[in-house]
Each structure stands twice: as C-alpha cells, then as structure tokens.
Write an enzyme that holds these catalytic residues in place. Structure first.
Site, PDB file in Angstrom:
ATOM      1  N   CYS A 121       3.947   1.887   2.263  1.00 52.61           N
ATOM      2  CA  CYS A 121       4.300   1.106   2.844  1.00 52.61           C
ATOM      3  C   CYS A 121       5.633   1.850   1.570  1.00 52.61           C
ATOM      4  CB  CYS A 121       4.613  -0.336   1.852  1.00 52.61           C
ATOM      5  SG  CYS A 121       3.962  -1.657   2.577  1.00 52.61           S
ATOM      6  N   CYS A 123       1.062  -1.748  -0.284  1.00 56.93           N
ATOM      7  CA  CYS A 123       0.200   0.125  -0.196  1.00 56.93           C
ATOM      8  C   CYS A 123       1.029   1.442  -0.282  1.00 56.93           C
ATOM      9  CB  CYS A 123      -1.262  -0.213   1.099  1.00 56.93           C
ATOM     10  SG  CYS A 123       0.085   0.162   2.735  1.00 56.93           S
ATOM     11  N   ASP A 182       7.400  25.421 -34.639  1.00 50.76           N
ATOM     12  CA  ASP A 182       8.275  25.337 -35.385  1.00 50.76           C
ATOM     13  C   ASP A 182       7.622  24.349 -37.055  1.00 50.76           C
ATOM     14  OD1 ASP A 182      10.945  26.493 -36.354  1.00 50.76           O
ATOM     15  OD2 ASP A 182      11.067  23.842 -36.435  1.00 50.76           O
TER      16      ASP A 182
END
Length: 782
Positions: free
Chosen positions: A27, A24, A459
C-alpha cells in the site's frame, strides 16, 4: 532529489496527509508511486503513522494530491497546516494545530483498534466451536458440517470484511496487496468447503466422516480470519504505544499562563501568548513558553525537555524554555518565542519529520513489496497446478485436498505484514524514545550515518567545557596570604560586570562564607574600571587593583622579574592570570580556567567504547588544549589547537581527507559550517538555532554524555530495524516453499503470519527501555 532539496526549490511547499486504508508495504509503495507520477511531487509515506510527507511544487493543488491518493484506493485528508509565522498573526482558534498536528499516530491507531475490536470478539466467539467441531470427533454430531459452515459464515464475511474491502478496492485499480492474499485464501477455503458439502450433503452425516472422506476447510477460514484480526488489533495497539512518546512530548506544554498586564495578573490559555508578554511563573508551575527571565531567581527543572536531571539556576537575563518546571522562586519571564516557534514545537516537528522519512534500507523493502504480492499469487496458482500434475490424470479427493491446502497456505503465509512494519515501527519507537531523552534525530538517513562514523570532533568551549571561567588558584607574594589576595580581589571585582570579575567575586564570596558562616565581602569605595585593562577601588581603606599587566604599569605598580615569571608560568599552564596589587605593590596572582563539564571525561570514555576516536578542537593555545585533552582522556596527538572560527571546516576536511568518517559536535554560530561539512553533525541544544539547523542530530541538553547516548540510540534503532527486516525476509523466504510443499497447515500459516507482525512490533518496542537504569552495556554495533 530528496525532500529536503526539493523543499528549497523556488515555490515548493510541504503538505502533510492523513491516509486511511493502508495495511502493508505494498500500500505504501502504491501511494508513493501514484503521487510520484504528479510532476515534481515527491512523497514519503509512513505505514504506522498512516501519514504522508509530500513535497509539492507550485501549480499542484491540495485537491490534486488528495484525489491522487483516493484514486489509488485510499482515503486522504490534508492535515491542518503548521503556522511558521508569529503567533500574533495567527487566529487563536487555530493555535492547537501548531503543535498537535504533528502526531496523528495516536488517534489513527486508536480508531483502528476500536474498529477491529468488535470484529475480533465475534470472530473469536464463533471460531472456537467451529474449530472444536471440525478437529475433534468427540464434539461432533450428525450433520455437523452444516453447523460449522453456518457458524463460520459471519466470520469470513462480516469479521473479515476489512480484508475483503481492501482487496476489492485494489482490484478495481488492477492492484494487489497483502489483503488480496488474505481475502483470496479465506474465500477460497470457505467456498471450496461449501461446494464440497453441497456436492455431497451427507459427507458429515455421521461424526468423524469428513475426516476420512471429505475436504471441509471451514475451520481454516475461520481460524485464519481470527488470527489475522488478532494480529491487526495487536499491531494497532502497538502503533499507539510507539507513538506515545511523541504524544507525550506534545502534551508537555503548559495549558494556561498568568500574564502580567498593567500590574494585574490575568490567566489566559497558553496558545494565546504573544511575543513580549510578561508571564508570572510560581514555584511548581510550568513555564508556558520560551523566554527570558526579567525578574526573580530560581532553579528550573528542564529534564522533561533536555533529558538532564540536574535543575539549572536562572536569574535576570537567563533564557528559559517552555514546558520546563520552575522548582523554587517566583519568576517573571518575557516571552520571546510562542506557538509553533517554541523549542517544544520545533522538537515535535523534527521528530515527526524523522518518523515520516525513510532510511535507504527501508526503500529496499518497499521495492520488494511492490512486486511481492503478484509473485505470490503466481506461486499459489503454480503450486495448485503442480500438485494436480504430480497427481496424474486421475485426481482423488485426497490429492485435490492436498493441492488446495498447499495453495491456500502459500497465500496466507506470504502476507508481507512484517515487512511493511519492520522499518517504520522501529523508526517510530526509536525517535520517540529519543525525544523523551532530549535527543532529536533529524531524519532516517542519520541512522545510517551513525553506523559509519569512526571519528568525532569535539568543539572545546561549550561542548567539553562550560565556556565559563572559574578561579583555579590564588598565588600570594611576600607577606600576603592567598586567601587575602582572593578576598581583596573579589571585593573590588564584585562591582564589575565583566565575566572574569564575576568568576573572581563568586569564588571569593564562596571562600568567605566557608571561613565565616554567613560572611560577606567588604564593600568597595571609589570604584574605577578600564575596559580591557582592569579595576581599582578602596577596600577596607586599602587601594586594590586587579587586571592585566598594562593596568598595573599604568597605575605605577612595579613588577619584579620573579613575579613576571610566575605570571608566565600560570599562563603557559593554560590559565587566564590576573594581577592583584595592594597599596601600590603586587600582592598576588589569581588564575582562572574554563571549567570542564563534570561528565565530559565519562562521555569521552563512552565514545571510545562506541568505537569512535575523539578529537578536540579549540581556538585556545596548545597549552590550554593539552590540559583539557588530558583531563578528559583525549590523546595529545588528537588535538587541533589555535583554530580560528573559519578554520573549523578545514579541520573537518583534513580528517576526512585522511580517510576518517567524521562526526562533529558543537554549539555555536561559528560551528554551523563545520557541522554541515561533517558526515554527521551533532548540535548541543544549549547552542544556537543556526547550529541546530545545520546539524543531523540535536541533543537538547548541554551534557556531552548525551552525544554518546544519541549515537548509541541511533545505532540501536538501526540495528533493530535491520533485525526486523531480516526476520521478515527470512520468514517469507522459508515459509513460502514450506507451504508450497504441503508441509504447512493454513491455520498454522495464519497464526505464524500474525505472530511475525506482532513480534516485529514487540522487538521495536524494546527501544522504549533505552537509557533506563536497568539497561546494561553499550551498543557497539557498527
């Protein structure tokens, strides 16, 4: 300081870790916090990939890194390194790591799924009778409580062992995670029920007795365990699917290659290729590595790498990319980049790094998760105590049962699985889908940037236009015809190597073939070329000159005022104009223009739908710029013309100074500084490595439509992550007080918690359908 900044500090390096045992967001936060305590170390941990991207300064060893993770209660292994140097300096047996090490998600997720499957099956088989016996009097028999307790025991011990083990490991480090909540809830439900049954062995002596007189929760312990195992199993499978895109990307490369050595063809593994090798690619085969065509002509299908569906024509000196498919003729290709330096390996590296990183929104979830579990434990204890206080000094069995039910429901409903999966699974799926479409998102921060940009600077050359001149028209003087002018010009230009000459010759040959089936241009004799001036030669006995004004004057060709005016008109319209003279007299003018890419107008329209203001940037004069802008739908006021290469950065700054948040799309070396200056740099993959390195987003094709698609995908990925986080927060915010009030059965809480995780993953997996024909509409969320 970010990982990117740390990496550029002297002596710093990056270590990739595979980590087992994380379940989870808590952790994740713990591993990052432990690693962060090492001096100069910064880590970004990814839950679905079960991996960590760690920036390590000089003096910190790999052993210190793995020991720190293991001290936090998890298993860690250094992933085999990526070799940045030439493949010829790398042992062949390690070549597989150069690309394959980028994607641990598949085998990690597959391993988790295979480990959970037998536990889930056993739990489901035993839970069904426990639930039926406990909940329905029709299935009950004398002393049924003892049978329920015996059947539930393997479920809450062996089947639930992953939860108990993780909780125990974290408890040894005075820490807690979602597994702590699950383990405590399941154990409390079972032990409370066993204590009740042992205290009154006759409480289930007759069917239906416990329902009115006792408090057994064997079915709660079993059902919660089964639901949570099911959720974990579905998560593991979903993680594997989320990582499929990167796995598929890595598998695109050819496994073998045919090398031409001393005139003989030798079949070798592709990972043994060296720079300079000449490989033979037959029709239908994959090109084994990046290179340049030295012989042959064909059409190459690059859709698997660039996302573009139209094959590209290649011939001698044409660059080709590894993993693309040769569709027609036989090619000889000289390898220019091999191993970890190929475009495919670089794509995998970028995607993997993006998936391991964290967006700012994800760090908020991590901070909350770090303190979430201790708070929930306190709430559960407070809930139990509050119910007992409200009951008064004489607590009945029913009131004790209600207090226990509410406390267990709080523990179960609060598990932050969905919170931990909300960001990484969305990021994993979005970036993986992008890789399939030829779109590389450099990092999670880019997702936030795409939301805020409101102006995109395009560009012109190579981005909006092809950068290649093509004949626009041929003007004839006197008795000559335009077809004759183009035919004669094409014949003499066919002997030249100049790009303008190639364009005129190609147009003339095409016209000749249309007018005369299988026709050819007349041969040229006595060919002469003057660099920067023009060409001359005899075609069918006539002296033909083609070139600039000075070339005609140098050869004594007179030009009238009317003819000079025609040339000036052509140039003012944005064309490149070339004189054609025959036998000493001007015969006409051939006009050429930089061709606009077929999809540019549609792409500009799509960018506008995304809420962006397109601005054209070019070094050409205003007439040329205005014509291109009009053709693709850009407003005349939104054009920067006559901009020198070093002025592109200034153009970006000017827009930013006016309050715009600027995205810049370009493909050349002279675009790199502007891409870096922009709030969001987008490199066209047909451009240079310098431009790609400076950009935040890279589209591997040369279609402007992919730029719009890249922004749209990034925004949808961010929107998906935000949706996931909202529902994860909302779920816990609503669920905990409801459970504390005794309005939520622990079994329902367990099912809801598992469902929330699966729904978050399922919502993320919707991104796998992005860009498919069935998808309608344009994402406009900003």
């Amino acid at each position: 300081m970010s990982n990117e900044q740390l990496l550029h500090q002297p002596g710093n390096r990056v270590v990739e870790l595979d980590i087992e045992g994380m379940t989870c967001a808590s952790c994740v936060a713990r591993v990052e916090r432990k690693l962060g305590k090492l001096d100069g170390v910064e880590a970004s941990v990814n839950l679905p990939l079960e991996s960590a991207h760690v920036t390590v300064p000089a003096g910190i060893t790999d052993e210190q890194i793995t020991a720190t993770v293991e001290a936090a209660g998890y298993k860690a292994k250094i992933r085999p390194p990526k070799y940045p140097g030439p493949v010829t300096e790398r042992p062949a047996e390690h070549a597989e790591h150069a690309a394959g090490s980028a994607a641990p998600a598949d085998h990690m997720a597959h391993g988790a799924a295979s480990t959970l499957r037998p536990r889930l099956i056993v739990a489901a088989i035993l839970t069904v009778p426990v639930f039926a016996i406990s909940m329905f009097p029709a299935f009950q028999f004398p002393d049924w409580g003892w049978v329920a307790g015996i059947l539930a025991l393997p479920v809450v011990t062996w089947a639930a062992w992953p939860f108990h083990r993780a909780a125990a490991v974290n408890a040894r480090h005075f820490a807690s995670t979602m597994d702590t909540l699950v383990s405590l809830g399941v154990i409390a439900a079972y032990l409370f029920s066993a204590w009740q049954l042992l205290a009154d062995p006759r409480m289930t002596e007759h069917p239906g007795m416990e329902m009115s007189t006792g408090g057994l929760y064997f079915e709660v312990a079993a059902v919660v365990t089964t639901f949570l195992l099911l959720g974990r199993y579905l998560e593991a499978n979903a993680k594997q699917k989320a990582g499929d895109a990167l796995k598929a990307l890595l598998n695109l490369g050819a496994k073998d290659a045919t090398v031409l050595a001393d005139g003989e063809e030798v079949r070798i593994p592709a990972d043994q290729l060296a720079v300079g090798d000449v490989i033979v690619v037959r029709p239908g085969e994959k090109i084994a590595t990046d290179g340049v065509v030295v012989d042959g002509a064909s059409a190459v299908d690059a859709s698997l790498v660039t996302g573009e569906s139209v094959p590209v024509e290649v011939g001698p000196d044409s660059p080709v990319t590894g993993a693309t498919i040769n569709t027609s003729g036989r090619l000889l290709v000289r390898a220019t980049r091999v191993g970890s330096e190929t475009t495919l390996a670089q794509m995998a590296r970028l995607v993997s790094q993006a998936q391991t990183g964290k967006a700012p929104i994800a760090r908020l979830a991590d901070r909350i998760s770090a303190v979430f579990v201790p708070i929930v434990l306190a709430i559960a204890v407070f809930t139990f105590a509050a119910w007992l206080v409200i009951a008064g000094p004489e607590v009945t069995d029913r009131e004790l049962r209600a207090a226990f039910t509410a406390a267990v429901a709080v523990l179960v409903i609060a598990c932050p699985c969905a919170l931990g999966l909300a960001t990484p699974v969305g990021l994993l799926t979005g970036t993986g889908r992008g890789a399939q479409l030829g779109i590389l998102i450099k990092g999670p921060q880019v997702l936030e940037d795409t939301r805020t940009v409101d102006t995109i600077l395009l560009d012109k050359t190579g981005t909006v236009t092809t950068g290649r001149l093509a004949v626009d028209s041929a003007l004839a003087f006197g008795t000559s015809s335009s077809a004759e002018v183009l035919r004669l010009a094409g014949s003499v230009e066919a002997a030249s190597e100049h790009p303008i000459a190639h364009a005129i010759a190609a147009a003339a040959l095409s016209a000749e073939r249309r007018n005369n089936d299988g026709g050819r241009l007349p041969a040229v004799e006595h060919f002469r070329s003057a660099p920067g001036g023009g060409v001359s030669g005899r075609v069918a006995g006539r002296l033909v000159l083609a070139g600039r004004t000075g070339w005609l004057r140098e050869n004594g060709v007179p030009i009238t005022t009317e003819q000079q005016a025609a040339l000036r008109t052509a140039e003012e319209s944005g064309a490149t104009a070339i004189w054609v003279a025959v036998d000493g007299e001007p015969a006409g003018i051939v006009s050429l223009r930089d061709t606009i890419k077929p999809g540019s107008a549609a792409a500009v329209s799509r960018l506008k739908q995304l809420g962006l203001r397109p601005v054209l940037l070019t070094g050409d004069n205003r007439e040329v710029a205005a014509q291109v802008a009009a053709a693709v739908g850009i407003a005349p006021a939104d054009v920067f013309a006559g901009v020198l290469p070093d002025g592109k950065v200034e153009a970006v700054r000017k827009l930013q100074a006016g309050g715009a948040t600027v995205a810049m799309a370009g493909d050349g070396v002279n675009d790199a500084a502007a891409l870096a200056q922009a709030d969001l740099g987008i490199a066209m993959g047909s451009g240079t490595d310098v431009a790609i390195e400076a950009a935040d987003l890279t589209v591997m094709g040369n279609d402007l439509g992919q730029v719009a698609q890249a922004i749209e995908l990034s925004r949808q990925t961010l929107a998906t992550i935000k949706t996931n986080l909202f529902w994860a927060f909302f779920y816990n915010a609503v669920g905990i007080p409801v459970a504390a009030l005794g309005l939520l059965n622990p079994m329902i809480a367990g099912a809801a918690m598992a469902a929330s995780s699966v729904l978050v993953v399922a919502n993320s997996l919707r991104l796998r359908g992005f860009g498919r024909p069935s998808q309608a509409g344009v994402a406009t969320a900003r």
